[in-house]
Design a protein around this motif. Sequence first.
Motif, PDB file in Angstrom:
ATOM      1  N   LEU A  73       0.905  -1.278   0.058  1.00 44.59           N
ATOM      2  CA  LEU A  73       0.079   0.113   0.095  1.00 44.59           C
ATOM      3  C   LEU A  73       0.824   1.116   0.037  1.00 44.59           C
ATOM      4  CD1 LEU A  73      -2.940  -0.934   2.353  1.00 44.59           C
ATOM      5  CD2 LEU A  73      -2.871  -0.945   0.018  1.00 44.59           C
ATOM      6  N   PHE A  74       1.910   1.234   0.897  1.00 52.11           N
ATOM      7  CA  PHE A  74       2.865   2.316   0.981  1.00 52.11           C
ATOM      8  C   PHE A  74       3.530   2.604  -0.382  1.00 52.11           C
ATOM      9  CE2 PHE A  74       6.798   4.429   2.514  1.00 52.11           C
ATOM     10  CZ  PHE A  74       6.121   5.628   2.870  1.00 52.11           C
ATOM     11  N   CYS A  75       4.059   1.503  -1.163  1.00 51.75           N
ATOM     12  CA  CYS A  75       4.686   1.626  -2.134  1.00 51.75           C
ATOM     13  C   CYS A  75       3.795   2.088  -3.266  1.00 51.75           C
ATOM     14  CB  CYS A  75       5.312   0.274  -2.580  1.00 51.75           C
ATOM     15  SG  CYS A  75       6.819  -0.427  -1.658  1.00 51.75           S
ATOM     16  N   THR A  76       2.687   1.840  -3.355  1.00 49.43           N
ATOM     17  CA  THR A  76       1.540   2.205  -4.161  1.00 49.43           C
ATOM     18  C   THR A  76       1.439   3.691  -4.123  1.00 49.43           C
ATOM     19  OG1 THR A  76       0.651   0.114  -4.490  1.00 49.43           O
ATOM     20  CG2 THR A  76      -0.698   1.885  -5.156  1.00 49.43           C
ATOM     21  N   PHE A  77       1.257   4.204  -2.860  1.00 45.24           N
ATOM     22  CA  PHE A  77       1.221   5.571  -2.533  1.00 45.24           C
ATOM     23  C   PHE A  77       2.506   6.292  -3.321  1.00 45.24           C
ATOM     24  CE2 PHE A  77       2.891   8.977   0.126  1.00 45.24           C
ATOM     25  CZ  PHE A  77       1.690   9.942   0.013  1.00 45.24           C
ATOM     26  N   LEU A  78       3.615   5.735  -2.887  1.00 48.73           N
ATOM     27  CA  LEU A  78       5.148   6.707  -3.438  1.00 48.73           C
ATOM     28  C   LEU A  78       5.078   6.324  -5.142  1.00 48.73           C
ATOM     29  CD1 LEU A  78       7.488   4.957  -0.965  1.00 48.73           C
ATOM     30  CD2 LEU A  78       6.316   7.136  -0.841  1.00 48.73           C
ATOM     31  N   SER A  79       4.258   5.652  -5.667  1.00 46.96           N
ATOM     32  CA  SER A  79       4.340   5.912  -7.222  1.00 46.96           C
ATOM     33  C   SER A  79       3.964   7.339  -7.694  1.00 46.96           C
ATOM     34  CB  SER A  79       3.257   4.765  -7.802  1.00 46.96           C
ATOM     35  OG  SER A  79       2.049   5.128  -7.768  1.00 46.96           O
ATOM     36  N   ASP A 108      -9.135  -9.243  -7.627  1.00 46.67           N
ATOM     37  CA  ASP A 108      -9.977  -7.962  -7.404  1.00 46.67           C
ATOM     38  C   ASP A 108      -8.969  -7.172  -8.238  1.00 46.67           C
ATOM     39  OD1 ASP A 108     -11.761  -6.594  -5.175  1.00 46.67           O
ATOM     40  OD2 ASP A 108     -10.102  -5.438  -5.682  1.00 46.67           O
ATOM     41  N   GLU A 109      -9.551  -5.864  -8.969  1.00 48.60           N
ATOM     42  CA  GLU A 109      -8.941  -4.977  -9.761  1.00 48.60           C
ATOM     43  C   GLU A 109      -7.961  -4.259  -8.850  1.00 48.60           C
ATOM     44  OE1 GLU A 109     -11.444  -3.127 -12.502  1.00 48.60           O
ATOM     45  OE2 GLU A 109     -12.081  -4.719 -13.499  1.00 48.60           O
ATOM     46  N   ALA A 110      -8.528  -3.950  -7.568  1.00 47.93           N
ATOM     47  CA  ALA A 110      -7.794  -2.702  -7.000  1.00 47.93           C
ATOM     48  C   ALA A 110      -6.624  -3.576  -6.221  1.00 47.93           C
ATOM     49  CB  ALA A 110      -8.637  -2.129  -5.766  1.00 47.93           C
ATOM     50  N   VAL A 111      -6.630  -4.993  -5.889  1.00 48.98           N
ATOM     51  CA  VAL A 111      -5.531  -5.416  -4.999  1.00 48.98           C
ATOM     52  C   VAL A 111      -4.590  -5.656  -6.359  1.00 48.98           C
ATOM     53  CG1 VAL A 111      -4.883  -7.644  -4.057  1.00 48.98           C
ATOM     54  CG2 VAL A 111      -7.183  -6.667  -3.307  1.00 48.98           C
ATOM     55  N   LEU A 112      -4.852  -6.060  -7.687  1.00 44.89           N
ATOM     56  CA  LEU A 112      -3.925  -6.462  -8.678  1.00 44.89           C
ATOM     57  C   LEU A 112      -3.209  -5.103  -8.816  1.00 44.89           C
ATOM     58  CD1 LEU A 112      -2.793  -8.415 -10.636  1.00 44.89           C
ATOM     59  CD2 LEU A 112      -4.787  -7.612 -12.161  1.00 44.89           C
ATOM     60  N   TYR A 113      -3.978  -3.923  -8.849  1.00 48.37           N
ATOM     61  CA  TYR A 113      -3.287  -2.534  -9.312  1.00 48.37           C
ATOM     62  C   TYR A 113      -2.141  -2.388  -8.209  1.00 48.37           C
ATOM     63  CZ  TYR A 113      -2.604   2.271  -9.794  1.00 48.37           C
ATOM     64  OH  TYR A 113      -2.231   3.522  -9.928  1.00 48.37           O
ATOM     65  N   VAL A 114      -2.371  -2.471  -7.064  1.00 53.20           N
ATOM     66  CA  VAL A 114      -1.489  -2.367  -5.912  1.00 53.20           C
ATOM     67  C   VAL A 114      -0.432  -3.207  -5.971  1.00 53.20           C
ATOM     68  CG1 VAL A 114      -1.060  -2.574  -3.288  1.00 53.20           C
ATOM     69  CG2 VAL A 114      -3.084  -1.387  -4.211  1.00 53.20           C
ATOM     70  N   THR A 115      -0.521  -4.536  -6.336  1.00 50.60           N
ATOM     71  CA  THR A 115       0.587  -5.362  -6.533  1.00 50.60           C
ATOM     72  C   THR A 115       1.434  -4.946  -7.368  1.00 50.60           C
ATOM     73  OG1 THR A 115      -1.023  -7.341  -5.671  1.00 50.60           O
ATOM     74  CG2 THR A 115       0.983  -7.730  -6.660  1.00 50.60           C
ATOM     75  N   GLN A 116       0.837  -5.007  -8.736  1.00 53.23           N
ATOM     76  CA  GLN A 116       1.540  -4.595  -9.730  1.00 53.23           C
ATOM     77  C   GLN A 116       2.283  -3.040  -9.738  1.00 53.23           C
ATOM     78  OE1 GLN A 116      -1.436  -4.703 -12.916  1.00 53.23           O
ATOM     79  NE2 GLN A 116      -1.085  -6.629 -13.392  1.00 53.23           N
ATOM     80  N   THR A 117       1.571  -2.010  -9.118  1.00 51.51           N
ATOM     81  CA  THR A 117       2.244  -0.633  -8.937  1.00 51.51           C
ATOM     82  C   THR A 117       3.465  -1.104  -7.881  1.00 51.51           C
ATOM     83  OG1 THR A 117       0.224   0.209  -9.623  1.00 51.51           O
ATOM     84  CG2 THR A 117       1.947   1.681  -8.377  1.00 51.51           C
ATOM     85  N   ALA A 118       3.380  -1.640  -6.875  1.00 51.10           N
ATOM     86  CA  ALA A 118       4.143  -1.858  -5.762  1.00 51.10           C
ATOM     87  C   ALA A 118       5.310  -2.303  -6.217  1.00 51.10           C
ATOM     88  CB  ALA A 118       3.587  -2.715  -4.644  1.00 51.10           C
ATOM     89  N   LYS A 119       5.256  -3.467  -7.061  1.00 51.97           N
ATOM     90  CA  LYS A 119       6.512  -4.115  -7.844  1.00 51.97           C
ATOM     91  C   LYS A 119       7.244  -3.322  -8.650  1.00 51.97           C
ATOM     92  CE  LYS A 119       7.359  -8.423 -10.662  1.00 51.97           C
ATOM     93  NZ  LYS A 119       6.900  -9.347 -11.638  1.00 51.97           N
ATOM     94  N   ASN A 151       8.720   8.087  -6.241  1.00 54.24           N
ATOM     95  CA  ASN A 151       9.137   8.635  -5.083  1.00 54.24           C
ATOM     96  C   ASN A 151       9.731   7.544  -4.452  1.00 54.24           C
ATOM     97  OD1 ASN A 151      10.045  10.568  -2.891  1.00 54.24           O
ATOM     98  ND2 ASN A 151       7.953  10.587  -2.225  1.00 54.24           N
ATOM     99  N   VAL A 152      11.091   7.385  -4.447  1.00 56.36           N
ATOM    100  CA  VAL A 152      11.685   6.102  -3.652  1.00 56.36           C
ATOM    101  C   VAL A 152      12.443   6.478  -2.357  1.00 56.36           C
ATOM    102  CG1 VAL A 152      11.177   4.509  -5.856  1.00 56.36           C
ATOM    103  CG2 VAL A 152      13.301   5.644  -5.422  1.00 56.36           C
ATOM    104  N   LEU A 153      12.950   7.974  -2.530  1.00 51.97           N
ATOM    105  CA  LEU A 153      13.911   8.238  -1.522  1.00 51.97           C
ATOM    106  C   LEU A 153      13.411   7.630   0.079  1.00 51.97           C
ATOM    107  CD1 LEU A 153      14.713  11.801  -2.217  1.00 51.97           C
ATOM    108  CD2 LEU A 153      15.715   9.840  -2.956  1.00 51.97           C
ATOM    109  N   PRO A 154      12.277   7.651   0.204  1.00 47.76           N
ATOM    110  CA  PRO A 154      11.964   7.192   1.887  1.00 47.76           C
ATOM    111  C   PRO A 154      12.211   5.458   1.733  1.00 47.76           C
ATOM    112  CG  PRO A 154      10.149   8.364   0.841  1.00 47.76           C
ATOM    113  CD  PRO A 154      10.984   8.301  -0.283  1.00 47.76           C
ATOM    114  N   LEU A 155      12.284   4.732   0.542  1.00 49.63           N
ATOM    115  CA  LEU A 155      12.664   3.397   0.630  1.00 49.63           C
ATOM    116  C   LEU A 155      14.097   3.280   0.873  1.00 49.63           C
ATOM    117  CD1 LEU A 155       9.857   2.174  -2.097  1.00 49.63           C
ATOM    118  CD2 LEU A 155       9.917   2.390   0.528  1.00 49.63           C
ATOM    119  N   ILE A 156      14.737   4.009   0.285  1.00 49.29           N
ATOM    120  CA  ILE A 156      16.353   3.722   0.251  1.00 49.29           C
ATOM    121  C   ILE A 156      17.038   4.594   1.315  1.00 49.29           C
ATOM    122  CG2 ILE A 156      16.340   3.484  -2.369  1.00 49.29           C
ATOM    123  CD1 ILE A 156      17.565   6.306  -2.650  1.00 49.29           C
TER     124      ILE A 156
END
Length: 254
Positions: A73-79, A108-119, A151-156
């Motif tokens: 969820l957080f990674c999808t937000f950072l997209s 579920d379309e929303a769950v699939l979107y989150v999974t692909q975007t987070a990846k 926006n990956v700065l928070p992740l690195i």
Amino acid sequence: MKQYVFDGSWTGLLTAVFECFERRERNVRLVHTDHYQPQMFDESFIVFSEDQKASRVDRGLQKCLKQVMYRKLFCTFLSGLPECYNLLLHLMIRIFSGEEHLMDNYGDEAVLYVTQTAKSVEREKHRMKAFVRFEKTDDGMFFALVEPDFNVLPLIVDFFRNRYADQNWLIYDTKRKYGLYYDQRSVAEVTIGAVSATPHSIATIAYDTDEEQYKTLWREYFRSTNIPARRNMKLHLQHVPRRYWKYLVEKKPE
């Protein structure tokens, strides 16, 4: 449909979730203030980020979800994709409404979107770990410009804080116009007007007297390890896309 307008922060998104439940409103659309366009027949509500409300929602999410699902969820937000905010809002509402095993349902379309975007965001995070190139300034700070797709700065930040714990460094995102500065004690978010305008503004930075020699040495290392007979540009571009080249010392002309 009522439009919820927020500031684009994670705190603001979680506050919006809280407001939906507190105000008992579900038929809403969450939009970033930068993308907000008033509609003639739609109401709007300005969501003011509040740490207390956001913390309650954040604790609830971590209680309801496995850590890996929370991170998605957080990674999808950072997209930062315009459509992700409203999707996340309603997905979180569904989570708190008690839909069992929701995040495990990839049909579920929303769950699939989150999974692909987070990846995609996680992939960009790994690339940033490899492609950050620091340059030493005359005051002893190590400075790097980046321009990631997301926006990956928070992740690195933890990776670089642990790896360069004994150095002062600044990683600056030219696309989002903010950076993370580490002073060997803590990390702080900073903005620098002189650098935010264009990457060419780095010409105004005063570098350490030995910096150019280190750059030359780095380029020589790459030249010496290159085997022309085995050159495969197609494979090379798969691992090092051209969009990163302008910040890689070894790709810049001398």
